[in-house]
Design a protein around this motif. Structure first.
Motif, PDB file in Angstrom:
ATOM      1  N   ASP A 137      10.809  -3.072   9.981  1.00 66.02           N
ATOM      2  CA  ASP A 137      10.843  -3.610   8.621  1.00 66.02           C
ATOM      3  C   ASP A 137      11.398  -2.563   7.640  1.00 66.02           C
ATOM      4  O   ASP A 137      10.963  -1.408   7.635  1.00 66.02           O
ATOM      5  CB  ASP A 137       9.439  -4.030   8.181  1.00 66.02           C
ATOM      6  N   PHE A 138      12.326  -2.991   6.810  1.00 66.54           N
ATOM      7  CA  PHE A 138      12.991  -2.064   5.885  1.00 66.54           C
ATOM      8  C   PHE A 138      12.003  -1.395   4.955  1.00 66.54           C
ATOM      9  O   PHE A 138      12.005  -0.168   4.810  1.00 66.54           O
ATOM     10  CB  PHE A 138      14.052  -2.808   5.070  1.00 66.54           C
ATOM     11  N   TYR A 139      11.161  -2.171   4.297  1.00 59.39           N
ATOM     12  CA  TYR A 139      10.274  -1.620   3.279  1.00 59.39           C
ATOM     13  C   TYR A 139       9.208  -0.706   3.871  1.00 59.39           C
ATOM     14  O   TYR A 139       8.836   0.306   3.260  1.00 59.39           O
ATOM     15  CB  TYR A 139       9.631  -2.762   2.474  1.00 59.39           C
ATOM     16  N   VAL A 140       8.732  -1.049   5.061  1.00 62.06           N
ATOM     17  CA  VAL A 140       7.741  -0.186   5.711  1.00 62.06           C
ATOM     18  C   VAL A 140       8.366   1.166   6.034  1.00 62.06           C
ATOM     19  O   VAL A 140       7.809   2.226   5.728  1.00 62.06           O
ATOM     20  CB  VAL A 140       7.197  -0.842   6.995  1.00 62.06           C
ATOM     21  N   THR A 178       0.830  -1.208   0.000  1.00 60.61           N
ATOM     22  CA  THR A 178       0.000   0.000   0.000  1.00 60.61           C
ATOM     23  C   THR A 178       0.865   1.259   0.000  1.00 60.61           C
ATOM     24  O   THR A 178       0.590   2.214  -0.720  1.00 60.61           O
ATOM     25  CB  THR A 178      -0.910   0.018   1.242  1.00 60.61           C
ATOM     26  N   LEU A 179       1.928   1.266   0.825  1.00 56.98           N
ATOM     27  CA  LEU A 179       2.816   2.416   0.873  1.00 56.98           C
ATOM     28  C   LEU A 179       3.489   2.663  -0.476  1.00 56.98           C
ATOM     29  O   LEU A 179       3.624   3.800  -0.914  1.00 56.98           O
ATOM     30  CB  LEU A 179       3.876   2.217   1.960  1.00 56.98           C
ATOM     31  N   ILE A 180       3.905   1.581  -1.146  1.00 54.44           N
ATOM     32  CA  ILE A 180       4.541   1.719  -2.458  1.00 54.44           C
ATOM     33  C   ILE A 180       3.558   2.318  -3.450  1.00 54.44           C
ATOM     34  O   ILE A 180       3.900   3.204  -4.247  1.00 54.44           O
ATOM     35  CB  ILE A 180       5.061   0.358  -2.966  1.00 54.44           C
ATOM     36  N   THR A 181       2.319   1.866  -3.387  1.00 51.50           N
ATOM     37  CA  THR A 181       1.291   2.391  -4.287  1.00 51.50           C
ATOM     38  C   THR A 181       1.055   3.874  -4.039  1.00 51.50           C
ATOM     39  O   THR A 181       0.947   4.673  -4.976  1.00 51.50           O
ATOM     40  CB  THR A 181      -0.031   1.628  -4.088  1.00 51.50           C
ATOM     41  N   LEU A 182       1.005   4.268  -2.763  1.00 52.63           N
ATOM     42  CA  LEU A 182       0.800   5.678  -2.421  1.00 52.63           C
ATOM     43  C   LEU A 182       1.966   6.533  -2.891  1.00 52.63           C
ATOM     44  O   LEU A 182       1.778   7.633  -3.402  1.00 52.63           O
ATOM     45  CB  LEU A 182       0.622   5.832  -0.907  1.00 52.63           C
ATOM     46  N   CYS A 183       3.199   6.022  -2.724  1.00 56.58           N
ATOM     47  CA  CYS A 183       4.368   6.768  -3.164  1.00 56.58           C
ATOM     48  C   CYS A 183       4.327   6.984  -4.673  1.00 56.58           C
ATOM     49  O   CYS A 183       4.611   8.069  -5.175  1.00 56.58           O
ATOM     50  CB  CYS A 183       5.654   6.024  -2.798  1.00 56.58           C
ATOM     51  N   THR A 184       3.973   5.934  -5.400  1.00 53.96           N
ATOM     52  CA  THR A 184       3.900   6.025  -6.861  1.00 53.96           C
ATOM     53  C   THR A 184       2.794   6.968  -7.292  1.00 53.96           C
ATOM     54  O   THR A 184       2.942   7.780  -8.194  1.00 53.96           O
ATOM     55  CB  THR A 184       3.652   4.631  -7.461  1.00 53.96           C
ATOM     56  N   ARG A 185       1.655   6.870  -6.608  1.00 58.84           N
ATOM     57  CA  ARG A 185       0.489   7.694  -6.959  1.00 58.84           C
ATOM     58  C   ARG A 185       0.731   9.161  -6.624  1.00 58.84           C
ATOM     59  O   ARG A 185       0.255  10.062  -7.323  1.00 58.84           O
ATOM     60  CB  ARG A 185      -0.735   7.192  -6.162  1.00 58.84           C
ATOM     61  N   ASP A 186       1.494   9.406  -5.603  1.00 57.29           N
ATOM     62  CA  ASP A 186       1.657  10.768  -5.085  1.00 57.29           C
ATOM     63  C   ASP A 186       2.846  11.500  -5.676  1.00 57.29           C
ATOM     64  O   ASP A 186       3.004  12.691  -5.484  1.00 57.29           O
ATOM     65  CB  ASP A 186       1.821  10.712  -3.558  1.00 57.29           C
ATOM     66  N   SER A 187       3.732  10.794  -6.369  1.00 53.22           N
ATOM     67  CA  SER A 187       4.975  11.407  -6.841  1.00 53.22           C
ATOM     68  C   SER A 187       4.884  11.790  -8.301  1.00 53.22           C
ATOM     69  O   SER A 187       4.457  10.995  -9.131  1.00 53.22           O
ATOM     70  CB  SER A 187       6.143  10.437  -6.633  1.00 53.22           C
ATOM     71  N   LEU A 238       3.768   8.409  11.035  1.00 58.72           N
ATOM     72  CA  LEU A 238       4.861   8.640  11.978  1.00 58.72           C
ATOM     73  C   LEU A 238       5.077   7.430  12.878  1.00 58.72           C
ATOM     74  O   LEU A 238       6.218   7.108  13.252  1.00 58.72           O
ATOM     75  CB  LEU A 238       4.570   9.889  12.811  1.00 58.72           C
ATOM     76  N   GLU A 239       3.989   6.744  13.228  1.00 57.95           N
ATOM     77  CA  GLU A 239       4.111   5.515  14.013  1.00 57.95           C
ATOM     78  C   GLU A 239       4.805   4.421  13.199  1.00 57.95           C
ATOM     79  O   GLU A 239       5.600   3.639  13.730  1.00 57.95           O
ATOM     80  CB  GLU A 239       2.736   5.044  14.460  1.00 57.95           C
ATOM     81  N   LEU A 240       4.508   4.389  11.891  1.00 57.01           N
ATOM     82  CA  LEU A 240       5.133   3.382  11.029  1.00 57.01           C
ATOM     83  C   LEU A 240       6.637   3.579  10.916  1.00 57.01           C
ATOM     84  O   LEU A 240       7.372   2.632  10.613  1.00 57.01           O
ATOM     85  CB  LEU A 240       4.496   3.426   9.636  1.00 57.01           C
ATOM     86  N   LEU A 241       7.106   4.804  11.142  1.00 57.76           N
ATOM     87  CA  LEU A 241       8.542   5.034  11.111  1.00 57.76           C
ATOM     88  C   LEU A 241       9.268   4.245  12.200  1.00 57.76           C
ATOM     89  O   LEU A 241      10.477   4.025  12.117  1.00 57.76           O
ATOM     90  CB  LEU A 241       8.849   6.532  11.275  1.00 57.76           C
ATOM     91  N   GLY A 242       8.537   3.852  13.232  1.00 57.55           N
ATOM     92  CA  GLY A 242       9.130   3.050  14.289  1.00 57.55           C
ATOM     93  C   GLY A 242       9.183   1.569  13.970  1.00 57.55           C
ATOM     94  O   GLY A 242       9.751   0.791  14.731  1.00 57.55           O
TER      95      GLY A 242
END
Length: 325
Positions: free
Chosen positions: A52-55, A1-10, A45-49
């Motif tokens: 996991d590398f990819y998260v 999901t994060l990868i999709t958001l990064c692609t969609r948002d960039s 910000l919680e996910l930054l903790g």
């Protein structure tokens, strides 16, 4: 999901024909995320903790993209989030270089103009972490990561009186002279085990080396600029920790780029400007140069006042074999 958001948002990676339209869509999508009632930013910000590398990597990339499109709004959300800025600073300690470097880039963007974030980042031990990374990456002769760390250091100190006080009180100013030394054998680390450089070897100045050094010199000059309430205290601290000798060595190093040498001379002038004690101490500095003429001559070098050598430099006479005493 994060990868999709990064692609969609960039907007990066699009063709020129659709770049502007894609950028508009990305801005709208960024605003949609920020306007979400479920406070997506706190979740990120919680996910930054997360270990996991990819998260962690994709989360910091998404935050960077959001800041690109809606920087001011993102900064507000980070400030009101408990441990929000702390999570970002923790990225500096990530052992995975790619995540750490992304974190540095994000912090550079967020501290450029926001004094509140600057203060929190500084009090999260950022100065020590940044200077530690600079040492790990080879000091001022290191790569672009060193330049990024120094730029973030500059952002944290620029026009921020409380951060400058904190930097001086936590011995940050005392670590600046080592950054000015181009020969690794002359630094504290070099004297404690690194092999000495051959005295006959000329230090090679790469473009990146020059860029790194110019940022260091910019930091020094920014700390002692006229009108700064901390100028006198910073001038005194710089003199006490021995900043002038390496600056003189740098200014008189004929192999250094002219831009670096001129900024080193300006920095010396800034340290002694309107500071009588520093001026008196500067008058006592002696510089020993190699005697002119035949290199095999028995003539002994004679120490001369630094001001005399600087005047000679101003009229185009380049000293050889400089040693600052």
């Amino acid at each position: 999901t994060l990868i999709t958001l990064c692609t969609r948002d960039s907007p990066r990676g699009e063709t020129p024909n659709v770049g502007a339209a894609t950028s508009d869509v990305a801005s709208q999508f960024s605003q949609t995320i920020l306007d979400d009632g479920d406070d997506v930013i706190s979740t990120m910000l919680e996910l930054l903790g997360d270990a996991d590398f990819y998260v962690r990597y994709n989360t910091v990339q998404l935050l960077g993209t959001l800041h690109l499109h809606s920087g001011e709004e993102l900064q507000k959300r980070v400030l009101v989030s408990p441990m929000g800025v702390g999570r970002l600073v923790d990225l500096l300690s990530d052992q995975r270089d790619i995540i750490r470097n992304e974190g540095i880039q994000l912090l550079i963007a967020m501290t450029e103009t926001n004094a509140d974030i600057q203060k929190i980042v500084a009090f999260e031990n950022a100065f020590d972490r940044l200077l530690g990374i600079v040492d790990e990456e080879g000091g001022v002769r290191g790569n672009i990561v060193v330049q990024d760390c120094l730029q973030l250091l500059h952002n944290l100190l620029n026009y921020n009186v409380s951060n400058q006080n904190f930097f001086r009180e936590t011995s940050g100013v005392q670590r600046l002279p080592n950054l000015l030394i181009t020969d690794p054998s002359q630094t504290a680390a070099g004297r404690n085990g690194l092999p000495d450089a051959d005295a006959d070897d000329e230090i090679e100045w790469t473009v990146q080396h020059a860029r790194n050094m110019l940022v260091v010199l910019d930091v020094i000059r920014m700390l002692i600029q006229p009108g700064n309430t901390n100028t006198v205290s910073n001038q005194t601290a710089m003199q006490q920790c021995g900043t002038i000798p390496p600056l003189l060595q740098l200014a008189l190093a004929y192999e250094a780029p002219s831009s670096v040498r001129s900024q080193a001379l300006y920095a010396i002038g800034d340290i002694i400007r309107s500071h009588e004690a520093n001026q008196n101490l500067f008058q006592r500095i002696l510089i020993t140069t190699a005697p002119e003429g035949d290199a095999e001559s028995d003539a002994k070098p004679i120490p001369e006042p630094a001001i005399v050598i600087v005047i000679r430099l101003a009229v185009g006479k380049r000293p050889q074999g400089v040693a600052v005493n």
